[in-house]
Design a protein around this motif. Structure first.
Motif, PDB file in Angstrom:
ATOM      1  N   ALA A  95       0.825  -1.208   0.000  1.00 30.77           N
ATOM      2  CA  ALA A  95       0.000   0.000   0.000  1.00 30.77           C
ATOM      3  C   ALA A  95       0.861   1.261   0.000  1.00 30.77           C
ATOM      4  CB  ALA A  95      -0.923   0.005   1.213  1.00 30.77           C
ATOM      5  N   LYS A  96       1.895   1.277   0.829  1.00 30.00           N
ATOM      6  CA  LYS A  96       2.793   2.427   0.900  1.00 30.00           C
ATOM      7  C   LYS A  96       3.491   2.642  -0.442  1.00 30.00           C
ATOM      8  CE  LYS A  96       6.701   4.328   3.506  1.00 30.00           C
ATOM      9  NZ  LYS A  96       7.677   4.082   4.605  1.00 30.00           N
ATOM     10  N   TYR A  97       3.904   1.554  -1.055  1.00 30.40           N
ATOM     11  CA  TYR A  97       4.555   1.631  -2.367  1.00 30.40           C
ATOM     12  C   TYR A  97       3.617   2.227  -3.404  1.00 30.40           C
ATOM     13  CZ  TYR A  97       6.712   0.120  -6.747  1.00 30.40           C
ATOM     14  OH  TYR A  97       7.243   0.096  -8.005  1.00 30.40           O
ATOM     15  N   PHE A  98       2.369   1.766  -3.404  1.00 27.41           N
ATOM     16  CA  PHE A  98       1.375   2.283  -4.348  1.00 27.41           C
ATOM     17  C   PHE A  98       1.221   3.790  -4.203  1.00 27.41           C
ATOM     18  CE2 PHE A  98      -1.514  -1.655  -5.275  1.00 27.41           C
ATOM     19  CZ  PHE A  98      -0.454  -2.236  -5.949  1.00 27.41           C
ATOM     20  N   GLN A 128     -11.101 -11.705  12.261  1.00 25.54           N
ATOM     21  CA  GLN A 128     -11.874 -10.479  12.447  1.00 25.54           C
ATOM     22  C   GLN A 128     -10.990  -9.255  12.245  1.00 25.54           C
ATOM     23  OE1 GLN A 128     -13.425 -11.051  16.380  1.00 25.54           O
ATOM     24  NE2 GLN A 128     -14.933 -12.586  15.746  1.00 25.54           N
ATOM     25  N   ALA A 129      -9.749  -9.366  12.693  1.00 20.50           N
ATOM     26  CA  ALA A 129      -8.797  -8.262  12.522  1.00 20.50           C
ATOM     27  C   ALA A 129      -8.519  -7.996  11.043  1.00 20.50           C
ATOM     28  CB  ALA A 129      -7.500  -8.578  13.254  1.00 20.50           C
ATOM     29  N   ILE A 130      -8.430  -9.062  10.250  1.00 19.20           N
ATOM     30  CA  ILE A 130      -8.192  -8.895   8.817  1.00 19.20           C
ATOM     31  C   ILE A 130      -9.348  -8.133   8.173  1.00 19.20           C
ATOM     32  CG2 ILE A 130      -8.039 -10.131   6.611  1.00 19.20           C
ATOM     33  CD1 ILE A 130      -6.464 -12.302   8.041  1.00 19.20           C
ATOM     34  N   GLU A 131     -10.580  -8.459   8.573  1.00 17.21           N
ATOM     35  CA  GLU A 131     -11.738  -7.772   7.999  1.00 17.21           C
ATOM     36  C   GLU A 131     -11.756  -6.294   8.388  1.00 17.21           C
ATOM     37  OE1 GLU A 131     -15.483  -9.751   8.280  1.00 17.21           O
ATOM     38  OE2 GLU A 131     -14.572 -11.747   8.136  1.00 17.21           O
ATOM     39  N   ASN A 132     -11.386  -5.995   9.637  1.00 21.42           N
ATOM     40  CA  ASN A 132     -11.330  -4.602  10.059  1.00 21.42           C
ATOM     41  C   ASN A 132     -10.202  -3.857   9.353  1.00 21.42           C
ATOM     42  OD1 ASN A 132     -13.470  -4.221  11.965  1.00 21.42           O
ATOM     43  ND2 ASN A 132     -12.382  -5.532  13.394  1.00 21.42           N
ATOM     44  N   LEU A 133      -9.078  -4.528   9.166  1.00 18.06           N
ATOM     45  CA  LEU A 133      -7.957  -3.937   8.430  1.00 18.06           C
ATOM     46  C   LEU A 133      -8.374  -3.642   6.994  1.00 18.06           C
ATOM     47  CD1 LEU A 133      -4.941  -3.179   8.169  1.00 18.06           C
ATOM     48  CD2 LEU A 133      -4.505  -5.563   7.554  1.00 18.06           C
ATOM     49  N   THR A 134      -9.089  -4.571   6.383  1.00 20.83           N
ATOM     50  CA  THR A 134      -9.577  -4.386   5.016  1.00 20.83           C
ATOM     51  C   THR A 134     -10.432  -3.132   4.911  1.00 20.83           C
ATOM     52  OG1 THR A 134      -9.534  -6.771   4.557  1.00 20.83           O
ATOM     53  CG2 THR A 134     -10.993  -5.403   3.187  1.00 20.83           C
ATOM     54  N   LEU A 135     -11.328  -2.964   5.865  1.00 19.73           N
ATOM     55  CA  LEU A 135     -12.209  -1.802   5.858  1.00 19.73           C
ATOM     56  C   LEU A 135     -11.430  -0.511   6.074  1.00 19.73           C
ATOM     57  CD1 LEU A 135     -15.214  -1.089   5.627  1.00 19.73           C
ATOM     58  CD2 LEU A 135     -15.383  -1.306   8.111  1.00 19.73           C
ATOM     59  N   GLY A 136     -10.493  -0.538   7.005  1.00 25.16           N
ATOM     60  CA  GLY A 136      -9.696   0.658   7.275  1.00 25.16           C
ATOM     61  C   GLY A 136      -8.819   1.065   6.105  1.00 25.16           C
ATOM     62  N   LEU A 137      -8.144   0.073   5.497  1.00 26.05           N
ATOM     63  CA  LEU A 137      -7.300   0.370   4.339  1.00 26.05           C
ATOM     64  C   LEU A 137      -8.132   0.895   3.175  1.00 26.05           C
ATOM     65  CD1 LEU A 137      -4.823  -2.662   4.303  1.00 26.05           C
ATOM     66  CD2 LEU A 137      -4.289  -0.282   4.842  1.00 26.05           C
ATOM     67  N   ALA A 138      -9.319   0.329   3.004  1.00 27.44           N
ATOM     68  CA  ALA A 138     -10.197   0.778   1.918  1.00 27.44           C
ATOM     69  C   ALA A 138     -10.543   2.249   2.084  1.00 27.44           C
ATOM     70  CB  ALA A 138     -11.466  -0.068   1.885  1.00 27.44           C
ATOM     71  N   GLN A 139     -10.853   2.642   3.313  1.00 27.62           N
ATOM     72  CA  GLN A 139     -11.204   4.042   3.575  1.00 27.62           C
ATOM     73  C   GLN A 139     -10.025   4.972   3.301  1.00 27.62           C
ATOM     74  OE1 GLN A 139     -11.790   5.113   7.712  1.00 27.62           O
ATOM     75  NE2 GLN A 139     -13.385   6.582   7.173  1.00 27.62           N
ATOM     76  N   LYS A 140      -8.839   4.569   3.718  1.00 27.23           N
ATOM     77  CA  LYS A 140      -7.666   5.437   3.588  1.00 27.23           C
ATOM     78  C   LYS A 140      -7.116   5.472   2.165  1.00 27.23           C
ATOM     79  CE  LYS A 140      -7.190   6.729   7.900  1.00 27.23           C
ATOM     80  NZ  LYS A 140      -7.327   8.163   8.285  1.00 27.23           N
ATOM     81  N   LEU A 141      -7.219   4.349   1.439  1.00 24.40           N
ATOM     82  CA  LEU A 141      -6.534   4.247   0.149  1.00 24.40           C
ATOM     83  C   LEU A 141      -7.417   4.518  -1.062  1.00 24.40           C
ATOM     84  CD1 LEU A 141      -4.365   1.065   0.854  1.00 24.40           C
ATOM     85  CD2 LEU A 141      -3.653   3.460   0.933  1.00 24.40           C
ATOM     86  N   SER A 142      -8.739   4.433  -0.901  1.00 19.80           N
ATOM     87  CA  SER A 142      -9.613   4.644  -2.061  1.00 19.80           C
ATOM     88  C   SER A 142      -9.430   6.007  -2.728  1.00 19.80           C
ATOM     89  CB  SER A 142     -11.086   4.417  -1.678  1.00 19.80           C
ATOM     90  OG  SER A 142     -11.470   5.232  -0.595  1.00 19.80           O
ATOM     91  N   PRO A 143      -9.121   7.093  -1.982  1.00 16.59           N
ATOM     92  CA  PRO A 143      -8.883   8.365  -2.669  1.00 16.59           C
ATOM     93  C   PRO A 143      -7.687   8.336  -3.621  1.00 16.59           C
ATOM     94  CG  PRO A 143      -9.319   8.746  -0.340  1.00 16.59           C
ATOM     95  CD  PRO A 143      -9.120   7.272  -0.515  1.00 16.59           C
ATOM     96  N   TYR A 144      -6.797   7.362  -3.438  1.00 12.96           N
ATOM     97  CA  TYR A 144      -5.618   7.224  -4.297  1.00 12.96           C
ATOM     98  C   TYR A 144      -5.866   6.257  -5.453  1.00 12.96           C
ATOM     99  CZ  TYR A 144      -3.257   9.393  -0.310  1.00 12.96           C
ATOM    100  OH  TYR A 144      -2.889  10.253   0.703  1.00 12.96           O
TER     101      TYR A 144
END
Length: 217
Positions: A95-98, A128-144
């Motif tokens: 994600a950071k690389y992207f 459950q942590a993976i699903e929450n991580l997925t949601l969090g990353l989606a929120q932060k990275l979708s603008p990019y």
């Protein structure tokens, strides 16, 4: 189309041209090209589910890099997959690389249907942590332009469940009464990382016959 609708469509078209707010709509009908010219890094690519995903991606025009923890299994998978794959052992912070390289793309996390069940074990809590991580990353990275989703398979016909080719896929693990096949999981994965999945953001798709959704054990 009535006159009012036509007028609105024409007005919207010219407004988009003036503001350069034009987003192409892609309708991909050739499955062999759905991942054409894309590159995928698949962690756990030497496992049966990871291998099925890698194989499906390659068949759809993707260049694939697989990672794994077992060197012999990884080498064997690379040989089976052919020249379109390359084995590596260390995964970078994708994600950071992207973001730093202004690269648009998809991230697909693999969870488990147990992530939808009460967290009475460390394994379930981790999913459950993976699903929450997925949601969090989606929120932060979708603008990019980086789209993050997950898939959560249920009981899958792999050697982890002592499945061998030709064995019955019947199971009592879900209400449907059958295990999911790795190639079916690969089909969902392919859809989510292609441009067809660009409007699916932050979701974890359960491929489990209801297990982890309404079938809680």
């Amino acid at each position: 189309m009535n006159a009012k609708t036509l007028k609105h469509a024409v007005t919207s078209f010219f407004t988009a041209i003036k503001t350069k707010n034009i987003v192409p709509i892609e309708h991909i009908v050739d499955d062999a090209k759905v991942l054409d010219k894309k590159v995928a890094l698949i962690t756990g690519g030497s496992g049966e589910i990871g291998y099925a995903i890698a194989k499906s991606f390659i068949e759809s025009g993707c260049h694939v890099i697989i990672t794994g923890t077992n060197a012999e299994k990884l080498k064997s998978c690379v040989e089976k997959l052919g020249d379109s794959s390359k084995g590596i052992f260390v995964s970078q912070k994708i994600a950071k690389y992207f973001v730093e390289n202004k690269t648009k793309g998809h991230i697909l996390n693999i969870s488990s249907s147990t992530g939808g069940e009460p967290g009475w074990s460390a394994y379930r809590i981790s999913k459950q942590a993976i699903e929450n991580l997925t949601l969090g990353l989606a929120q932060k990275l979708s603008p990019y332009g980086i789209f993050v989703n997950g898939i959560a398979p249920g009981s899958t016909a792999t050697n982890l469940l002592n499945y061998k080719d030709g064995d019955s896929i019947a199971t009592r693990d879900n209400v449907i009464g059958r295990m999911v096949m790795p190639d079916k999981i690969a089909t969902y994965a392919k859809m989510l990382v292609s441009d067809l999945g660009n409007m699916v953001v932050g979701e974890t798709i359960y491929i489990s016959g209801g297990r982890g959704k309404f079938d809680i054990r």
